[in-house]
Design an enzyme around this catalytic site. Structure first.
Site, PDB file in Angstrom:
ATOM      1  N   SER A  15       0.883  -1.185  -0.060  1.00  0.00           N
ATOM      2  CA  SER A  15       0.173   0.218   0.006  1.00  0.00           C
ATOM      3  C   SER A  15       0.743   1.326   0.077  1.00  0.00           C
ATOM      4  O   SER A  15       2.170   1.103   0.445  1.00  0.00           O
ATOM      5  CB  SER A  15      -0.873   0.127   1.323  1.00  0.00           C
ATOM      6  OG  SER A  15      -1.404   1.254   1.336  1.00  0.00           O
ATOM      7  N   TYR A  37      -2.698  -1.139  10.480  1.00  0.00           N
ATOM      8  CA  TYR A  37      -2.628  -1.179   8.758  1.00  0.00           C
ATOM      9  C   TYR A  37      -1.250  -0.814   8.513  1.00  0.00           C
ATOM     10  O   TYR A  37      -0.468  -1.370   7.474  1.00  0.00           O
ATOM     11  CB  TYR A  37      -3.758  -0.544   8.252  1.00  0.00           C
ATOM     12  CG  TYR A  37      -3.914  -0.772   7.008  1.00  0.00           C
ATOM     13  CD1 TYR A  37      -4.169  -1.935   6.025  1.00  0.00           C
ATOM     14  CD2 TYR A  37      -3.567   0.249   5.867  1.00  0.00           C
ATOM     15  CE1 TYR A  37      -4.673  -2.103   4.855  1.00  0.00           C
ATOM     16  CE2 TYR A  37      -3.504   0.150   4.496  1.00  0.00           C
ATOM     17  CZ  TYR A  37      -3.941  -1.316   4.122  1.00  0.00           C
ATOM     18  OH  TYR A  37      -4.117  -1.452   2.707  1.00  0.00           O
TER      19      TYR A  37
HETATM   20  P1  NAD Z   1     -11.209  -6.123  -0.579  1.00  0.00           P
HETATM   21  O1  NAD Z   1     -11.811  -6.089   0.748  1.00  0.00           O
HETATM   22  O2  NAD Z   1     -12.261  -6.043  -1.630  1.00  0.00           O
HETATM   23  O3  NAD Z   1     -10.552  -7.267  -0.666  1.00  0.00           O
HETATM   24  C1  NAD Z   1      -9.706  -7.935   0.364  1.00  0.00           C
HETATM   25  C2  NAD Z   1      -9.888  -9.511   0.476  1.00  0.00           C
HETATM   26  O4  NAD Z   1      -9.009 -10.099   1.384  1.00  0.00           O
HETATM   27  C3  NAD Z   1     -11.294  -9.903   0.512  1.00  0.00           C
HETATM   28  O5  NAD Z   1     -11.549 -10.939  -0.610  1.00  0.00           O
HETATM   29  C4  NAD Z   1     -11.333 -10.649   2.064  1.00  0.00           C
HETATM   30  O6  NAD Z   1     -12.471 -11.643   1.810  1.00  0.00           O
HETATM   31  C5  NAD Z   1     -10.018 -11.157   1.899  1.00  0.00           C
HETATM   32  N1  NAD Z   1      -9.481 -11.603   3.388  1.00  0.00           N
HETATM   33  C6  NAD Z   1      -9.413 -10.874   4.453  1.00  0.00           C
HETATM   34  N2  NAD Z   1      -8.990 -11.621   5.320  1.00  0.00           N
HETATM   35  C7  NAD Z   1      -8.703 -12.860   4.745  1.00  0.00           C
HETATM   36  C8  NAD Z   1      -7.957 -13.975   5.314  1.00  0.00           C
HETATM   37  N3  NAD Z   1      -7.778 -14.073   6.561  1.00  0.00           N
HETATM   38  N4  NAD Z   1      -7.758 -14.937   4.629  1.00  0.00           N
HETATM   39  C9  NAD Z   1      -7.993 -14.842   3.044  1.00  0.00           C
HETATM   40  N5  NAD Z   1      -8.461 -13.748   2.602  1.00  0.00           N
HETATM   41  C10 NAD Z   1      -8.838 -12.887   3.402  1.00  0.00           C
HETATM   42  O7  NAD Z   1     -10.281  -4.853  -0.417  1.00  0.00           O
HETATM   43  P2  NAD Z   1      -9.078  -4.627  -1.781  1.00  0.00           P
HETATM   44  O8  NAD Z   1      -9.157  -2.962  -1.859  1.00  0.00           O
HETATM   45  O9  NAD Z   1      -9.207  -5.294  -2.784  1.00  0.00           O
HETATM   46  O10 NAD Z   1      -7.811  -5.014  -0.885  1.00  0.00           O
HETATM   47  C11 NAD Z   1      -6.768  -6.188  -1.501  1.00  0.00           C
HETATM   48  C12 NAD Z   1      -5.298  -5.646  -0.875  1.00  0.00           C
HETATM   49  O11 NAD Z   1      -4.986  -4.321  -1.449  1.00  0.00           O
HETATM   50  C13 NAD Z   1      -5.199  -5.570   0.516  1.00  0.00           C
HETATM   51  O12 NAD Z   1      -4.128  -6.104   1.053  1.00  0.00           O
HETATM   52  C14 NAD Z   1      -5.240  -3.862   0.765  1.00  0.00           C
HETATM   53  O13 NAD Z   1      -4.503  -3.733   2.020  1.00  0.00           O
HETATM   54  C15 NAD Z   1      -4.531  -3.518  -0.431  1.00  0.00           C
HETATM   55  N6  NAD Z   1      -4.756  -2.244  -0.681  1.00  0.00           N
HETATM   56  C16 NAD Z   1      -6.025  -1.634  -1.189  1.00  0.00           C
HETATM   57  C17 NAD Z   1      -6.062  -0.365  -1.380  1.00  0.00           C
HETATM   58  C18 NAD Z   1      -7.516   0.180  -1.806  1.00  0.00           C
HETATM   59  O14 NAD Z   1      -7.295   1.618  -2.006  1.00  0.00           O
HETATM   60  N7  NAD Z   1      -8.463  -0.464  -2.242  1.00  0.00           N
HETATM   61  C19 NAD Z   1      -4.838   0.541  -1.289  1.00  0.00           C
HETATM   62  C20 NAD Z   1      -3.828  -0.082  -0.944  1.00  0.00           C
HETATM   63  C21 NAD Z   1      -3.588  -1.277  -0.818  1.00  0.00           C
END
Ligand code: NAD
Length: 272
Positions: A157, A170
């Protein structure tokens, strides 16, 4: 030269947390490059099955299956890798993407919420990377398939470098990913393992609904993004597909920021 959309033909990729948001888009992009795909999920199997079905239908030469696993549970991670290897023969690419937030001001943050975020966002990525490396070493090089022994792409991130008040658990988990990723690179690059991170900025997914659901919050968000648009999961999918392919072979031990310039300190545009 490989044809377009076949840059990952003959390879198998595990993507964790692939039943929504960024993970789903990454699974799709990797699948469209011809790889076999494991769509990992922890809950909502119907979403994961549908995504896997969709990838299998549209891929030129790859297949996709859904596998349940809580990435913070060691035995479940071991079982996910075993099922993948039993089904597809090996693992070539691992994309530990599963992540979550449990936000609170630090003085109100419970140990349980601190630990939960570290367990999923950091320990989960360690467990998946470790199992991937074990499998890369067991399988050995296949020069006809890839120039690398294997590829790991951590989903980090912008908060691996931007501090985040109210989200210390986080930010700490993502900051730690830098050292995990770089240490893996230092340790296994001599064996031709590539380990990198993608650091998304603000990407429109379920994790940050409150940041884009109203025009007011979207306007506020734009102040943080020089490029003046919110990211979409496909921005990360296309980056991951390229980073997993031999086109990026010499990239190792680094973070690719996909953030529309968010890490360029837009608050200083008007002289700070
Ligand atoms: P999201 O909530 O749509 O996806 C997260 C996924 O992780 C979900 O499918 C959830 O079920 C799964 N998950 C959570 N705990 C779990 C576990 N214990 N075992 C297996 N799966 C698990 O959110 P996203 O935005 O798609 O996030 C994906 C990644 O991207 C994360 O690591 C997040 O920190 C990172 N990220 C997202 C953003 C953003 O702006 N969306 C920015 C920076 C980083």
């Amino acid at each position: 030269m490989q044809k377009p959309n076949e840059r990952l033909a003959g390879q198998t990729c595990i993507i964790t947390g692939a039943n929504s948001g960024i993970g789903e888009a990454v699974a799709h992009a990797i699948g469209m490059e011809g790889a076999n795909v494991v769509v990992n999920y922890r809950s909502r199997p119907e979403e994961a099955e549908e995504i896997a079905h969709n990838i299998s239908q549209h891929s030129k030469c790859g297949d996709a299956i859904a596998i349940r696993c809580d990435v913070s549970n060691e035995n479940e991670v071991l079982a996910m890798f075993k099922k993948t290897i039993d089904h597809f023969g090996t693992v070539d690419i691992c994309i530990p993407n599963a992540g979550l937030q449990k936000d609170a001001p630090l003085h109100e943050m419970s140990l349980k919420d601190w630990q939960y975020v570290i367990d999923v966002n950091l320990t989960g990525q360690f467990l998946c990377a470790r199992e991937a490396i074990r499998e890369f070493i067991r399988r050995g090089m296949r020069p006809e398939i890839s120039k690398s022994l294997g590829k790991i792409i951590h989903m980090s991130s912008v908060h691996e470098i931007i501090p985040w008040a109210g989200h210390a658990n986080y930010a700490a988990s993502k900051g730690a990913i830098v050292m995990l990723m770089e240490s893996i690179c230092q340790e296994y690059a001599p064996m031709k393992v590539r380990c990198n991170s993608i650091a998304p900025g603000a990407i429109k997914t379920k994790i940050n609904t409150e940041a884009w659901e109203s025009q007011e919050s979207l306007n506020k968000l734009m102040k943080l993004i020089p490029y003046k648009r919110i990211g979409v999961p496909e921005d990360i999918g296309s980056t991951a597909a390229w980073l997993a392919s031999d086109e990026s072979e010499y990239i190792n031990g680094t973070t690719i920021f996909v953030d529309g310039g968010m890490t360029c300190y837009p608050g200083f545009t008007q002289n700070g």
